[in-house]
Design a protein around this motif. Structure first.
Motif, PDB file in Angstrom:
ATOM      1  N   LEU A 477      -9.260  -4.583 -41.936  1.00 22.13           N
ATOM      2  CA  LEU A 477      -9.634  -3.292 -41.333  1.00 22.13           C
ATOM      3  C   LEU A 477     -10.259  -3.404 -39.941  1.00 22.13           C
ATOM      4  N   GLU A 481      -4.830  -2.262 -34.287  1.00 16.89           N
ATOM      5  CA  GLU A 481      -3.605  -1.784 -34.934  1.00 16.89           C
ATOM      6  C   GLU A 481      -2.385  -2.645 -34.609  1.00 16.89           C
ATOM      7  N   ARG A 543      -1.610  -0.773 -41.593  1.00 15.17           N
ATOM      8  CA  ARG A 543      -1.082   0.595 -41.715  1.00 15.17           C
ATOM      9  C   ARG A 543      -1.072   1.049 -43.185  1.00 15.17           C
ATOM     10  N   ARG A 546      -4.765   1.676 -44.431  1.00 12.28           N
ATOM     11  CA  ARG A 546      -5.401   2.897 -43.946  1.00 12.28           C
ATOM     12  C   ARG A 546      -4.911   4.126 -44.712  1.00 12.28           C
ATOM     13  N   ARG A 547      -3.649   4.104 -45.144  1.00 12.29           N
ATOM     14  CA  ARG A 547      -3.132   5.248 -45.881  1.00 12.29           C
ATOM     15  C   ARG A 547      -3.534   5.206 -47.369  1.00 12.29           C
ATOM     16  N   GLN A 549      -6.109   3.087 -48.872  1.00  7.46           N
ATOM     17  CA  GLN A 549      -7.323   2.337 -49.175  1.00  7.46           C
ATOM     18  C   GLN A 549      -8.159   2.956 -50.305  1.00  7.46           C
TER      19      GLN A 549
END
Length: 561
Positions: A477, A481, A543, A546-547, A549
């Motif tokens: 995290l 990116e 990616r 983040r969607r 977690q």
């Protein structure tokens, strides 16, 4: 004179013919047969001749003495003599003989010896008896015939026994129910009611014109509808039911057994906490009785009846008050195995969940013996795509440490994924990891390499990627990116052929496309062990994380400590 029965009988016969020697005949007869059982020289004609001679001479006390001795050997006179005796007592007013006559009448009936209703009608017509059964007279003021039981109650008991015989001959089971109700009163001691109940059970088991009929149904219709379930009457009806259950089961009369159980269930008769009425039925555990009831339903063609019986008992097996033995547990296990084979998939799961030793550990049960049964049902559910049931069954097996067939487990995970049931697939895979089903999967936190065995399928590999990314979230995290960092993935060889191993590499690449968003995985080289090495893009992992977690961290952290 002991043992010289021939001399005794000949002498009694000679004395009977001489009015002056009648009392000697009585003394000789009673003295001999008080100490000796009737043998080959015992003569019924001599016995009856003595009784008739005494009756004609109005010597009622001696008649009763001879009857008392004979009854000890289950020898009774003819109905004609008994009727004549009752008539004599009534017409000539021998009131002093009434209590003893009633006592003998009760004994003859309670020993199940042949009597007729005419005999009891004779007793009813005795004026003294009418006074004895006067409802205005308290029981404590009535004379007693035996064991402190009032005469009126004793005669009612004797009369009921004879009515039972008459009802049996006439197949009038409603009348039998009324007769039984009449005896279940506070007047009667439970031991007396138990004796009557035994006679009723025998009557209800008698052969009928309609071999398929169950007499207990009409009997219960008469006795049960208005009764308190906790009453004395209902308790003994439950015991009668238990005796019938055991007999129908022993004789394999499954249709009758099922009909009996339907009646017991309809009238909410509590049989599971009762014992039978006969010596060879006593001592059965509650577990065994419930099993027997379910077997009667099942073998009688009612699977639902068997299941409902077990459910209503809350699948009872044992308790401190109602312990059971190992044979009881084995019998229950056999029944449940048969039910699981015939029931729907969801009902079968309920049955398997309630096998002895599954819900509560039991030292008498080795649950590993259930392994083939569980795996067979699991295989069927997977083959027929009954995936929710298959998943629940697999959860149960893993939680109870019942070994799960690895190939079936893998097939289940694959089908869950293909059916888009990812929540179930993730939970099952996690529980399988915890149970030690995937020892070769290694995904330690803060370690930049993931090791996976080549035998994993696409769905298992995709779930492994999710788990690996989640446990390394603290490292991923903070990265930007577009980070160029990568994780290594090593595809461990097993015993498969080279072709199968190369196919495993293709599966791994396909598995990376399952998570949403997709992961970027690339083949890069072969290591010194000739194992394929791949890289997983940390940017693609970021990616995905983040969607996903929030749910991923909660789910996977439960299984990866």
């Amino acid at each position: 004179m002991k043992g010289d029965e021939k001399f005794c009988v000949n002498t009694v016969s000679r004395f009977t013919k001489n009015p002056l020697c009648l009392q000697k005949a009585v003394a000789l007869f009673t003295s001999y047969y008080q100490h000796n059982i009737p043998g080959m020289f015992f003569s019924v004609p001599v016995f009856l001749s003595l009784l008739w001679t005494l009756l004609k001479a109005d010597i009622i006390a001696d008649v009763l003495s001879v009857l008392c001795v004979a009854l000890a050997h289950k020898i009774v006179p003819t109905h004609e003599f008994l009727l004549a005796l009752f008539t004599c007592v009534r017409e000539k007013g021998f009131t002093s003989g009434v209590p003893r006559l009633l006592q003998l009448t009760y004994k003859m009936a309670s020993e199940n010896l042949m009597l007729s209703l005419d005999c009891f009608d004779g007793v009813r017509n005795i004026p003294e008896f009418q006074q004895i059964i006067d409802p205005n007279v308290p029981d404590c003021q009535r004379p007693s015939v035996s064991d402190g039981v009032p005469i009126s109650c004793s005669l009612i008991l004797a009369h009921v026994i004879v009515e039972i015989e008459l009802c049996t001959q006439q197949e009038d089971w409603c009348c039998l129910g009324k007769a039984f109700r009449s005896v279940c009163t506070p007047c009667q001691h439970p031991s007396q009611v138990e004796r009557i109940s035994g006679h009723v059970a025998v009557a209800l088991l008698s052969k009928t014109k309609d071999n398929l009929s169950v007499p207990f149904a009409a009997f219960a219709e008469t006795t049960c509808p208005t009764e308190d379930p906790n009453s004395l009457l209902m308790g003994f009806i439950g015991r009668i039911g238990v005796s019938l259950m055991q007999r129908y089961h022993k004789t394999q009369q499954w249709a009758k057994g099922r009909s009996l159980m339907e009646v017991l269930t309809r009238f909410k008769i509590n049989y599971s906490m009762q014992r039978g009425l006969f010596a060879n039925e006593d001592g059965g555990s509650r577990c065994n009785l419930i099993t027997l009831a379910a077997e009667l339903f099942f073998l009688g063609g009612s699977l639902e009846g068997a299941l409902q019986t077990l459910r209503e008992s809350k699948w009872f097996v044992s308790s401190n008050i109602w312990p059971c033995k190992e044979p009881d547990l084995e019998r229950r296990s056999r029944l449940l195995a048969h039910l699981a084979e015939k029931a729907s998939h969801r009902d079968a799961l309920e049955v398997l969940r309630n096998l002895p030793g599954i819900q509560k550990p039991n030292d008498q049960v080795d649950i590993s013996k259930y392994t083939p049964l569980f795996n067979t049902h699991l295989q069927v559910c997977v083959d027929r795509l009954v995936l929710p049931v298959a998943s629940d069954l697999a959860y149960l097996m893993l939680s109870r440490k019942v070994p799960v067939d690895g190939a079936v487990l893998q097939a289940l995970l694959h089908k869950l994924g293909k059916q888009n049931q990812w929540q179930r697939a993730r939970e099952l895979f996690g529980r399988s990891l915890t149970a030690g089903h995937y020892p070769a999967v290694s995904a330690p936190a803060e370690f930049m390499s993931l090791i996976v065995p080549s035998q994993l399928g696409e769905v298992e590999l995709a779930l492994t990627f999710e788990m690996f990314i989640t446990v390394n979230a603290s490292f991923i995290l903070p990265l930007p990116e577009m980070t160029p960092a990568t994780f290594n993935i090593i595809l461990k060889r097993s015993q498969e052929s080279e072709k199968e191993y190369l196919s495993a590499g293709s599966r791994l690449l396909s598995a990376a496309l399952i998570p949403q968003p997709n992961l970027e995985v690339h083949y890069i080289t072969v290591n010194s062990s000739q194992e394929q090495v791949f890289t997983l893009s940390v940017a693609s992992a970021l990616r995905w994380l983040r969607r996903n977690q929030m749910w991923a961290n909660k789910l996977w952290s439960e299984f990866i400590k």
